[in-house]
Design an enzyme around this catalytic site. Structure first.
Site, mmCIF file in Angstrom:
data_model
loop_
_atom_site.group_PDB
_atom_site.id
_atom_site.type_symbol
_atom_site.label_atom_id
_atom_site.label_comp_id
_atom_site.label_asym_id
_atom_site.label_seq_id
_atom_site.Cartn_x
_atom_site.Cartn_y
_atom_site.Cartn_z
ATOM 1 C CE LYS A 165 -4.639 0.556 0.201
ATOM 2 N NZ LYS A 165 -5.284 -0.219 -0.521
ATOM 3 N N GLY B 133 -25.111 2.072 -0.064
ATOM 4 C CA GLY B 133 -24.476 2.710 -1.007
ATOM 5 C C GLY B 133 -25.373 2.448 -2.614
ATOM 6 N N GLY C 88 -22.581 3.291 -5.233
ATOM 7 C CA GLY C 88 -21.504 3.677 -6.173
ATOM 8 C C GLY C 88 -20.953 2.518 -6.790
ATOM 9 C CG ASN C 89 -17.234 0.364 -8.998
ATOM 10 O OD1 ASN C 89 -16.690 -0.728 -8.494
ATOM 11 N ND2 ASN C 89 -17.146 0.622 -10.461
#
Ligand code: NAD
Length: 442
Positions: free
Chosen positions: A121, A233, A235-236
Protein backbone atom coordinates in the site's frame (compact mmCIF):
# COMPACT_ATOMS: atom_id res chain seq x y z
CA UNK A 1 -9.69 12.73 -18.10
CA UNK A 2 -11.20 14.89 -15.33
CA UNK A 3 -9.15 14.31 -12.23
CA UNK A 4 -11.29 16.11 -9.69
CA UNK A 5 -14.63 14.64 -10.75
CA UNK A 6 -13.15 11.17 -10.44
CA UNK A 7 -11.91 11.62 -6.91
CA UNK A 8 -13.34 9.10 -4.52
CA UNK A 9 -14.94 10.64 -1.46
CA UNK A 10 -12.06 10.68 0.98
CA UNK A 11 -14.13 9.14 3.73
CA UNK A 12 -12.42 5.80 4.04
CA UNK A 13 -9.82 6.58 6.63
CA UNK A 14 -10.00 4.57 9.84
CA UNK A 15 -7.21 6.66 11.35
CA UNK A 16 -9.57 9.64 11.57
CA UNK A 17 -11.27 8.12 14.59
CA UNK A 18 -9.69 9.36 17.80
CA UNK A 19 -7.36 6.83 19.38
CA UNK A 20 -7.99 4.24 16.67
CA UNK A 21 -4.91 2.61 15.21
CA UNK A 22 -5.65 0.47 12.16
CA UNK A 23 -2.25 -1.25 12.30
CA UNK A 24 -2.74 -2.32 15.95
CA UNK A 25 -6.13 -3.72 14.94
CA UNK A 26 -4.61 -5.60 11.97
CA UNK A 27 -1.93 -7.06 14.26
CA UNK A 28 -4.53 -8.13 16.84
CA UNK A 29 -6.55 -9.87 14.11
CA UNK A 30 -3.37 -11.58 12.96
CA UNK A 31 -2.33 -12.66 16.49
CA UNK A 32 -5.73 -14.28 17.12
CA UNK A 33 -5.47 -16.41 13.97
CA UNK A 34 -1.74 -17.09 14.52
CA UNK A 35 -2.76 -18.64 17.89
CA UNK A 36 -5.39 -20.82 16.21
CA UNK A 37 -2.82 -21.94 13.61
CA UNK A 38 -0.09 -22.46 16.23
CA UNK A 39 2.34 -20.43 14.13
CA UNK A 40 5.93 -20.52 15.34
CA UNK A 41 7.55 -17.37 16.73
CA UNK A 42 9.74 -16.39 13.71
CA UNK A 43 6.79 -16.72 11.33
CA UNK A 44 4.63 -14.55 13.61
CA UNK A 45 7.37 -11.95 13.86
CA UNK A 46 7.76 -11.90 10.08
CA UNK A 47 4.04 -11.67 9.26
CA UNK A 48 2.86 -9.25 11.94
CA UNK A 49 5.16 -6.54 10.51
CA UNK A 50 5.92 -5.30 6.99
CA UNK A 51 8.91 -6.74 5.15
CA UNK A 52 9.89 -3.29 3.83
CA UNK A 53 8.78 0.30 4.35
CA UNK A 54 9.67 3.45 2.45
CA UNK A 55 8.98 6.98 3.65
CA UNK A 56 10.25 9.87 1.56
CA UNK A 57 9.98 13.58 0.78
CA UNK A 58 8.40 14.80 -2.46
CA UNK A 59 9.39 18.44 -3.11
CA UNK A 60 7.03 20.21 -5.54
CA UNK A 61 7.04 23.67 -7.07
CA UNK A 62 3.45 24.82 -6.58
CA UNK A 63 1.47 26.84 -9.13
CA UNK A 64 2.18 30.08 -7.19
CA UNK A 65 5.95 29.49 -7.52
CA UNK A 66 6.57 28.43 -3.89
CA UNK A 67 8.14 25.07 -2.99
CA UNK A 68 6.23 22.60 -0.83
CA UNK A 69 7.44 19.25 0.48
CA UNK A 70 4.93 16.38 0.66
CA UNK A 71 5.50 13.05 2.45
CA UNK A 72 5.08 9.82 0.51
CA UNK A 73 4.95 6.22 1.68
CA UNK A 74 5.11 2.72 0.28
CA UNK A 75 4.80 -0.33 2.52
CA UNK A 76 5.51 -3.82 1.17
CA UNK A 77 4.01 -6.11 3.77
CA UNK A 78 4.88 -9.46 2.23
CA UNK A 79 5.90 -10.70 -1.22
CA UNK A 80 6.52 -14.39 -0.52
CA UNK A 81 3.68 -15.38 -2.91
CA UNK A 82 4.45 -12.81 -5.62
CA UNK A 83 4.97 -9.08 -6.27
CA UNK A 84 3.23 -6.74 -3.84
CA UNK A 85 -0.11 -5.30 -4.91
CA UNK A 86 -2.03 -2.37 -3.48
CA UNK A 87 -3.30 1.14 -4.05
CA UNK A 88 -1.82 4.60 -3.57
CA UNK A 89 -3.98 6.90 -1.43
CA UNK A 90 -3.93 10.69 -1.37
CA UNK A 91 -5.25 11.78 2.00
CA UNK A 92 -4.57 14.75 4.31
CA UNK A 93 -4.67 12.48 7.40
CA UNK A 94 -2.62 9.65 5.95
CA UNK A 95 -0.37 7.92 8.51
CA UNK A 96 2.35 5.30 8.25
CA UNK A 97 0.29 2.99 10.48
CA UNK A 98 -2.80 3.21 8.24
CA UNK A 99 -0.65 2.33 5.24
CA UNK A 100 0.94 -0.58 7.18
CA UNK A 101 -2.49 -1.98 8.10
CA UNK A 102 -3.83 -1.65 4.58
CA UNK A 103 -0.71 -3.36 3.16
CA UNK A 104 -1.16 -6.28 5.57
CA UNK A 105 -4.84 -6.62 4.65
CA UNK A 106 -3.82 -6.70 0.95
CA UNK A 107 -1.52 -9.66 1.69
CA UNK A 108 -4.44 -11.61 3.18
CA UNK A 109 -6.83 -10.56 0.39
CA UNK A 110 -4.49 -11.74 -2.39
CA UNK A 111 -3.80 -14.97 -0.50
CA UNK A 112 -7.45 -15.84 0.18
CA UNK A 113 -8.27 -15.20 -3.50
CA UNK A 114 -5.26 -17.41 -4.34
CA UNK A 115 -3.61 -15.03 -6.77
CA UNK A 116 0.21 -14.98 -6.95
CA UNK A 117 0.64 -11.53 -5.41
CA UNK A 118 1.60 -10.13 -2.03
CA UNK A 119 0.38 -7.09 -0.12
CA UNK A 120 1.44 -3.47 -0.47
CA UNK A 121 0.00 0.00 0.00
CA UNK A 122 1.17 3.54 -0.60
CA UNK A 123 0.12 7.04 0.12
CA UNK A 124 0.91 10.70 0.05
CA UNK A 125 -0.15 13.13 2.79
CA UNK A 126 -2.03 15.70 0.71
CA UNK A 127 -5.55 16.91 -0.02
CA UNK A 128 -6.25 16.76 -3.78
CA UNK A 129 -9.26 19.07 -3.29
CA UNK A 130 -6.75 21.88 -2.67
CA UNK A 131 -4.33 20.95 -5.45
CA UNK A 132 -4.44 21.80 -9.15
CA UNK A 133 -4.24 19.06 -11.74
CA UNK A 134 -0.65 20.10 -12.51
CA UNK A 135 0.35 19.93 -8.82
CA UNK A 136 -1.18 16.45 -8.54
CA UNK A 137 0.74 15.34 -11.62
CA UNK A 138 3.98 16.64 -10.05
CA UNK A 139 3.25 14.70 -6.84
CA UNK A 140 2.66 11.49 -8.84
CA UNK A 141 5.88 11.93 -10.81
CA UNK A 142 7.78 12.88 -7.62
CA UNK A 143 6.41 9.80 -5.83
CA UNK A 144 7.65 7.43 -8.52
CA UNK A 145 11.06 9.16 -8.84
CA UNK A 146 11.71 8.33 -5.19
CA UNK A 147 10.80 4.68 -5.43
CA UNK A 148 11.14 3.59 -9.08
CA UNK A 149 13.82 0.99 -8.35
CA UNK A 150 11.79 -0.67 -5.61
CA UNK A 151 8.51 -1.07 -7.51
CA UNK A 152 7.72 -2.54 -10.94
CA UNK A 153 5.86 -5.39 -12.62
CA UNK A 154 8.03 -8.01 -10.90
CA UNK A 155 8.30 -6.24 -7.51
CA UNK A 156 5.34 -4.13 -6.51
CA UNK A 157 2.33 -3.06 -8.56
CA UNK A 158 0.36 0.05 -7.45
CA UNK A 159 -3.25 0.95 -8.32
CA UNK A 160 -5.75 3.78 -7.74
CA UNK A 161 -7.24 4.08 -4.27
CA UNK A 162 -8.87 6.76 -2.11
CA UNK A 163 -8.68 10.11 -3.98
CA UNK A 164 -6.48 8.76 -6.81
CA UNK A 165 -7.72 7.77 -10.26
CA UNK A 166 -6.63 6.12 -13.51
CA UNK A 167 -5.15 9.49 -14.53
CA UNK A 168 -2.81 9.51 -11.51
CA UNK A 169 -1.73 5.98 -12.42
CA UNK A 170 -0.92 7.00 -16.00
CA UNK A 171 1.31 9.87 -14.79
CA UNK A 172 3.08 7.37 -12.51
CA UNK A 173 3.47 4.86 -15.35
CA UNK A 174 4.74 7.52 -17.75
CA UNK A 175 7.40 8.75 -15.30
CA UNK A 176 8.45 5.17 -14.52
CA UNK A 177 8.84 4.39 -18.21
CA UNK A 178 10.93 7.53 -18.71
CA UNK A 179 13.24 6.49 -15.85
CA UNK A 180 13.48 2.84 -16.93
CA UNK A 181 13.56 3.49 -20.67
CA UNK A 182 10.92 1.05 -21.91
CA UNK A 183 7.24 0.15 -21.98
CA UNK A 184 6.05 -1.32 -18.66
CA UNK A 185 2.24 -1.29 -18.69
CA UNK A 186 2.30 -4.04 -16.03
CA UNK A 187 3.75 -1.55 -13.52
CA UNK A 188 0.31 -0.36 -12.61
CA UNK A 189 -3.32 -1.50 -12.68
CA UNK A 190 -6.52 0.51 -12.91
CA UNK A 191 -5.49 1.90 -16.30
CA UNK A 192 -8.14 2.96 -18.82
CA UNK A 193 -8.93 0.13 -21.29
CA UNK A 194 -7.44 2.16 -24.18
CA UNK A 195 -4.07 2.23 -22.38
CA UNK A 196 -3.77 -1.34 -21.13
CA UNK A 197 -6.60 -1.60 -18.60
CA UNK A 198 -8.65 -4.78 -18.35
CA UNK A 199 -12.14 -5.15 -19.66
CA UNK A 200 -14.48 -6.10 -16.82
CA UNK A 201 -12.55 -4.21 -14.12
CA UNK A 202 -15.42 -1.75 -13.57
CA UNK A 203 -17.85 -4.57 -12.86
CA UNK A 204 -15.35 -6.89 -11.12
CA UNK A 205 -15.83 -6.07 -7.43
CA UNK A 206 -19.64 -6.01 -7.53
CA UNK A 207 -19.92 -9.06 -9.78
CA UNK A 208 -17.39 -10.90 -7.59
CA UNK A 209 -19.66 -10.35 -4.59
CA UNK A 210 -22.58 -11.87 -6.49
CA UNK A 211 -20.60 -14.92 -7.67
CA UNK A 212 -19.91 -15.70 -4.00
CA UNK A 213 -23.48 -14.91 -2.96
CA UNK A 214 -24.88 -17.22 -5.68
CA UNK A 215 -22.87 -20.16 -4.29
CA UNK A 216 -23.63 -19.33 -0.66
CA UNK A 217 -27.36 -19.19 -1.38
CA UNK A 218 -27.17 -22.62 -3.03
CA UNK A 219 -25.39 -23.96 0.05
CA UNK A 220 -28.12 -22.46 2.23
CA UNK A 221 -30.82 -23.96 -0.03
CA UNK A 222 -32.20 -20.50 -0.74
CA UNK A 223 -33.37 -19.92 -4.31
CA UNK A 224 -31.76 -16.76 -5.64
CA UNK A 225 -34.95 -15.95 -7.58
CA UNK A 226 -36.88 -15.81 -4.30
CA UNK A 227 -34.25 -13.91 -2.35
CA UNK A 228 -34.24 -10.24 -1.39
CA UNK A 229 -31.41 -7.85 -0.57
CA UNK A 230 -30.88 -4.34 0.76
CA UNK A 231 -27.69 -2.43 -0.04
CA UNK A 232 -25.85 0.46 1.54
CA UNK A 233 -24.42 2.74 -1.17
CA UNK A 234 -25.01 3.21 -4.86
CA UNK A 235 -21.44 3.70 -6.06
CA UNK A 236 -19.30 1.35 -8.13
CA UNK A 237 -19.54 -1.69 -5.86
CA UNK A 238 -23.24 -1.38 -4.96
CA UNK A 239 -24.27 -0.61 -8.55
CA UNK A 240 -22.69 -3.73 -10.08
CA UNK A 241 -23.67 -5.95 -7.16
CA UNK A 242 -27.30 -4.91 -7.62
CA UNK A 243 -27.07 -5.27 -11.41
CA UNK A 244 -25.88 -8.89 -11.45
CA UNK A 245 -27.99 -9.99 -8.47
CA UNK A 246 -31.10 -8.71 -10.28
CA UNK A 247 -29.92 -10.35 -13.54
CA UNK A 248 -29.77 -13.67 -11.62
CA UNK A 249 -33.40 -13.15 -10.56
CA UNK A 250 -32.93 -11.68 -7.08
CA UNK A 251 -34.79 -8.61 -5.80
CA UNK A 252 -32.99 -5.56 -4.42
CA UNK A 253 -35.53 -3.62 -2.36
CA UNK A 254 -33.30 -0.75 -1.32
CA UNK A 255 -30.07 1.17 -1.96
CA UNK A 256 -28.75 4.28 -0.25
CA UNK A 257 -26.40 7.15 -1.00
CA UNK A 258 -24.75 10.19 0.48
CA UNK A 259 -26.67 13.32 -0.55
CA UNK A 260 -24.18 16.02 -1.53
CA UNK A 261 -26.82 18.77 -1.22
CA UNK A 262 -28.31 17.90 2.18
CA UNK A 263 -25.12 16.41 3.67
CA UNK A 264 -26.87 13.29 4.89
CA UNK A 265 -27.74 9.77 3.77
CA UNK A 266 -31.00 8.72 2.11
CA UNK A 267 -32.38 5.24 1.47
CA UNK A 268 -34.42 4.52 -1.68
CA UNK A 269 -36.90 1.70 -1.16
CA UNK A 270 -39.21 -0.10 -3.61
CA UNK A 271 -40.83 -3.28 -2.36
CA UNK A 272 -41.19 -4.88 -5.79
CA UNK A 273 -37.52 -4.18 -6.46
CA UNK A 274 -35.34 -1.29 -7.62
CA UNK A 275 -34.35 -0.78 -11.25
CA UNK A 276 -30.62 -0.02 -11.49
CA UNK A 277 -30.84 1.77 -14.87
CA UNK A 278 -33.71 4.05 -13.83
CA UNK A 279 -31.79 5.06 -10.67
CA UNK A 280 -28.54 5.62 -12.61
CA UNK A 281 -30.47 7.96 -14.93
CA UNK A 282 -31.39 10.19 -11.98
CA UNK A 283 -27.98 10.09 -10.22
CA UNK A 284 -25.70 13.13 -10.57
CA UNK A 285 -21.92 13.02 -11.08
CA UNK A 286 -21.35 13.19 -7.32
CA UNK A 287 -23.42 10.00 -6.87
CA UNK A 288 -26.47 11.71 -5.36
CA UNK A 289 -29.82 10.25 -6.44
CA UNK A 290 -32.51 12.87 -7.18
CA UNK A 291 -35.09 12.45 -4.38
CA UNK A 292 -38.06 14.07 -6.14
CA UNK A 293 -37.56 12.07 -9.33
CA UNK A 294 -37.15 8.88 -7.30
CA UNK A 295 -40.44 9.53 -5.49
CA UNK A 296 -42.15 10.05 -8.85
CA UNK A 297 -40.83 6.64 -9.91
CA UNK A 298 -42.44 5.02 -6.85
CA UNK A 299 -39.50 4.93 -4.43
CA UNK A 300 -39.97 5.62 -0.74
CA UNK A 301 -37.15 8.01 0.17
CA UNK A 302 -36.13 8.19 3.82
CA UNK A 303 -33.23 9.95 5.53
CA UNK A 304 -30.79 7.89 7.61
CA UNK A 305 -29.82 4.25 7.69
CA UNK A 306 -33.13 2.59 6.80
CA UNK A 307 -31.34 0.23 4.39
CA UNK A 308 -30.37 -1.80 7.45
CA UNK A 309 -33.86 -2.28 8.81
CA UNK A 310 -35.67 -3.90 5.88
CA UNK A 311 -37.14 -7.42 5.99
CA UNK A 312 -34.72 -9.09 3.56
CA UNK A 313 -32.59 -12.23 3.35
CA UNK A 314 -29.34 -10.42 2.58
CA UNK A 315 -27.74 -7.15 3.69
CA UNK A 316 -24.89 -5.78 1.60
CA UNK A 317 -22.98 -2.86 3.12
CA UNK A 318 -21.17 -1.49 0.04
CA UNK A 319 -20.32 2.10 0.96
CA UNK A 320 -18.30 2.75 4.09
CA UNK A 321 -16.32 1.29 6.96
CA UNK A 322 -18.04 0.83 10.37
CA UNK A 323 -21.63 0.78 9.03
CA UNK A 324 -22.87 -2.06 11.23
CA UNK A 325 -21.89 -1.50 14.85
CA UNK A 326 -23.15 -2.43 18.33
CA UNK A 327 -25.34 0.69 18.15
CA UNK A 328 -27.41 -0.48 15.17
CA UNK A 329 -26.84 -4.23 14.85
CA UNK A 330 -30.02 -4.99 16.79
CA UNK A 331 -32.06 -2.98 14.25
CA UNK A 332 -31.38 -5.80 11.78
CA UNK A 333 -34.50 -7.93 11.30
CA UNK A 334 -34.42 -11.60 12.37
CA UNK A 335 -35.16 -12.71 8.77
CA UNK A 336 -31.67 -11.55 7.62
CA UNK A 337 -29.51 -14.62 7.01
CA UNK A 338 -26.44 -13.21 5.26
CA UNK A 339 -24.34 -10.04 5.57
CA UNK A 340 -22.07 -9.76 2.53
CA UNK A 341 -19.34 -7.16 3.08
CA UNK A 342 -18.82 -5.15 -0.12
CA UNK A 343 -17.09 -2.18 1.53
CA UNK A 344 -13.87 -2.48 3.50
CA UNK A 345 -14.44 -2.94 7.25
CA UNK A 346 -18.22 -2.31 7.28
CA UNK A 347 -18.94 -4.58 10.29
CA UNK A 348 -17.14 -3.93 13.58
CA UNK A 349 -15.77 -7.02 15.39
CA UNK A 350 -18.28 -6.53 18.25
CA UNK A 351 -21.20 -6.36 15.80
CA UNK A 352 -19.92 -9.47 14.04
CA UNK A 353 -19.94 -11.34 17.39
CA UNK A 354 -23.61 -10.41 17.86
CA UNK A 355 -24.52 -11.42 14.29
CA UNK A 356 -22.65 -14.70 14.73
CA UNK A 357 -24.61 -15.51 17.90
CA UNK A 358 -27.84 -14.86 15.98
CA UNK A 359 -26.74 -17.33 13.29
CA UNK A 360 -26.21 -14.69 10.59
CA UNK A 361 -23.43 -15.60 8.11
CA UNK A 362 -21.03 -12.69 7.66
CA UNK A 363 -18.89 -12.95 4.52
CA UNK A 364 -15.81 -10.82 5.31
CA UNK A 365 -14.69 -7.95 3.08
CA UNK A 366 -11.30 -9.35 2.08
CA UNK A 367 -12.98 -12.42 0.60
CA UNK A 368 -16.24 -10.87 -0.63
CA UNK A 369 -14.75 -7.82 -2.39
CA UNK A 370 -11.59 -9.51 -3.67
CA UNK A 371 -13.02 -9.53 -7.22
CA UNK A 372 -11.43 -6.11 -7.71
CA UNK A 373 -7.91 -7.28 -6.97
CA UNK A 374 -8.43 -10.52 -8.89
CA UNK A 375 -9.31 -8.48 -11.97
CA UNK A 376 -6.33 -6.19 -11.32
CA UNK A 377 -4.17 -9.30 -11.34
CA UNK A 378 -5.76 -10.24 -14.70
CA UNK A 379 -4.92 -6.73 -15.93
CA UNK A 380 -1.31 -7.22 -14.90
CA UNK A 381 -1.11 -10.60 -16.67
CA UNK A 382 -2.58 -9.09 -19.84
CA UNK A 383 -0.32 -6.02 -19.70
CA UNK A 384 2.81 -8.11 -19.12
CA UNK A 385 1.93 -10.27 -22.13
CA UNK A 386 0.71 -7.33 -24.20
CA UNK A 387 -2.29 -9.49 -25.12
CA UNK A 388 -5.82 -8.54 -24.09
CA UNK A 389 -8.85 -10.71 -23.31
CA UNK A 390 -12.53 -10.15 -24.09
CA UNK A 391 -14.87 -9.04 -21.31
CA UNK A 392 -16.55 -12.48 -21.35
CA UNK A 393 -13.18 -14.16 -20.88
CA UNK A 394 -12.27 -11.86 -17.98
CA UNK A 395 -15.61 -12.31 -16.21
CA UNK A 396 -15.55 -16.10 -16.77
CA UNK A 397 -12.09 -16.35 -15.19
CA UNK A 398 -13.22 -14.05 -12.38
CA UNK A 399 -16.24 -16.25 -11.67
CA UNK A 400 -14.00 -19.35 -11.46
CA UNK A 401 -11.56 -17.65 -9.08
CA UNK A 402 -14.25 -16.25 -6.78
CA UNK A 403 -16.17 -19.53 -6.69
CA UNK A 404 -13.00 -21.51 -5.86
CA UNK A 405 -11.96 -19.01 -3.18
CA UNK A 406 -15.41 -19.15 -1.59
CA UNK A 407 -15.59 -22.94 -1.48
CA UNK A 408 -12.11 -23.32 0.07
CA UNK A 409 -13.22 -20.98 2.88
CA UNK A 410 -16.74 -22.41 3.20
CA UNK A 411 -15.54 -26.02 3.43
CA UNK A 412 -13.07 -25.11 6.20
CA UNK A 413 -15.71 -23.11 8.10
CA UNK A 414 -18.11 -26.07 7.92
CA UNK A 415 -15.47 -28.68 8.80
CA UNK A 416 -14.11 -26.76 11.80
CA UNK A 417 -17.48 -25.21 12.76
CA UNK A 418 -15.96 -21.73 12.77
CA UNK A 419 -17.18 -18.46 11.35
CA UNK A 420 -16.50 -17.63 7.71
CA UNK A 421 -14.16 -14.73 8.52
CA UNK A 422 -11.98 -16.94 10.76
CA UNK A 423 -11.80 -19.60 8.05
CA UNK A 424 -10.84 -16.96 5.47
CA UNK A 425 -8.08 -15.58 7.70
CA UNK A 426 -6.80 -19.07 8.49
CA UNK A 427 -6.52 -19.95 4.81
CA UNK A 428 -4.88 -16.65 3.88
CA UNK A 429 -2.36 -16.60 6.72
CA UNK A 430 -1.41 -20.24 6.38
CA UNK A 431 -0.83 -19.82 2.62
CA UNK A 432 1.53 -16.89 3.21
CA UNK A 433 3.26 -18.64 6.12
CA UNK A 434 3.77 -21.71 3.95
CA UNK A 435 5.27 -19.61 1.12
CA UNK A 436 7.70 -17.99 3.60
CA UNK A 437 8.71 -21.44 4.87
CA UNK A 438 9.15 -22.88 1.37
CA UNK A 439 11.47 -19.98 0.50
CA UNK A 440 13.49 -20.67 3.64
CA UNK A 441 12.69 -17.30 5.22
CA UNK A 442 11.63 -18.78 8.55
P1 NAD B 1 -17.86 4.89 -4.61
O1 NAD B 1 -17.22 6.17 -4.21
O2 NAD B 1 -18.06 4.58 -6.04
O3 NAD B 1 -19.29 4.77 -3.90
C1 NAD B 1 -19.47 5.00 -2.55
C2 NAD B 1 -20.97 5.05 -2.30
O4 NAD B 1 -21.19 5.20 -0.91
C3 NAD B 1 -21.68 6.21 -2.98
O5 NAD B 1 -22.90 5.75 -3.50
C4 NAD B 1 -21.92 7.18 -1.84
O6 NAD B 1 -23.07 8.00 -2.06
C5 NAD B 1 -22.18 6.20 -0.72
N1 NAD B 1 -22.04 6.75 0.61
C6 NAD B 1 -21.10 7.60 1.09
N2 NAD B 1 -21.36 7.88 2.37
C7 NAD B 1 -22.48 7.19 2.70
C8 NAD B 1 -23.25 7.07 3.88
N3 NAD B 1 -22.89 7.72 5.00
N4 NAD B 1 -24.32 6.25 3.85
C9 NAD B 1 -24.68 5.60 2.74
N5 NAD B 1 -24.00 5.67 1.59
C10 NAD B 1 -22.92 6.47 1.58
O7 NAD B 1 -16.99 3.73 -3.89
P2 NAD B 1 -16.92 2.20 -4.27
O8 NAD B 1 -15.81 2.01 -5.23
O9 NAD B 1 -18.28 1.68 -4.59
O10 NAD B 1 -16.41 1.61 -2.88
C11 NAD B 1 -17.29 1.35 -1.81
C12 NAD B 1 -16.54 0.58 -0.74
O11 NAD B 1 -16.01 -0.62 -1.29
C13 NAD B 1 -15.34 1.28 -0.11
O12 NAD B 1 -15.22 0.81 1.23
C14 NAD B 1 -14.16 0.74 -0.92
O13 NAD B 1 -12.94 0.83 -0.22
C15 NAD B 1 -14.61 -0.70 -1.08
N6 NAD B 1 -13.98 -1.41 -2.20
C16 NAD B 1 -14.12 -0.96 -3.47
C17 NAD B 1 -13.53 -1.68 -4.49
C18 NAD B 1 -13.71 -1.24 -5.93
O14 NAD B 1 -13.21 -1.97 -6.81
N7 NAD B 1 -14.40 -0.16 -6.22
C19 NAD B 1 -12.79 -2.83 -4.23
C20 NAD B 1 -12.67 -3.27 -2.92
C21 NAD B 1 -13.28 -2.55 -1.91
Amino acid sequence: MQVKSELKQGKVNPSKEAGFNAFKMAQQQFDRIADKLNLDEPTRELLRNPLREYSFAIPIRMDDGTMKVFRGFRVQHNDARGPCKGGIRFHPQETADTVRALAMWMTWKCAVADIPLGGGKGGVICDPHNLSEREQEKICRGWVRQIARDIGPTRDVPAPDVMTSGQHMLWIMDEYQTIMGGQYPGLITGKPVELGGSRGRTEATGYGLVYILRELLKEQKIEITKSTASLQGFGNVAHYTAELFIEYGGTVVSVSCWDQNDNCTYSYYKQKGIDVKELVNITDRFGTIDKKQAEKLGYKVTPGDDWLTHEVDILIPAALEHSITVENVNDIKPCVKIVLCGANGPVTPEAEDILDKKGVIVVPDFLANSGGVVCSYFEQVQSNQNYYWTKEEVLGKLDNKMTDAFFKVWELAKRKKIRVSDAAYMIAISRVAEACKMRGWV
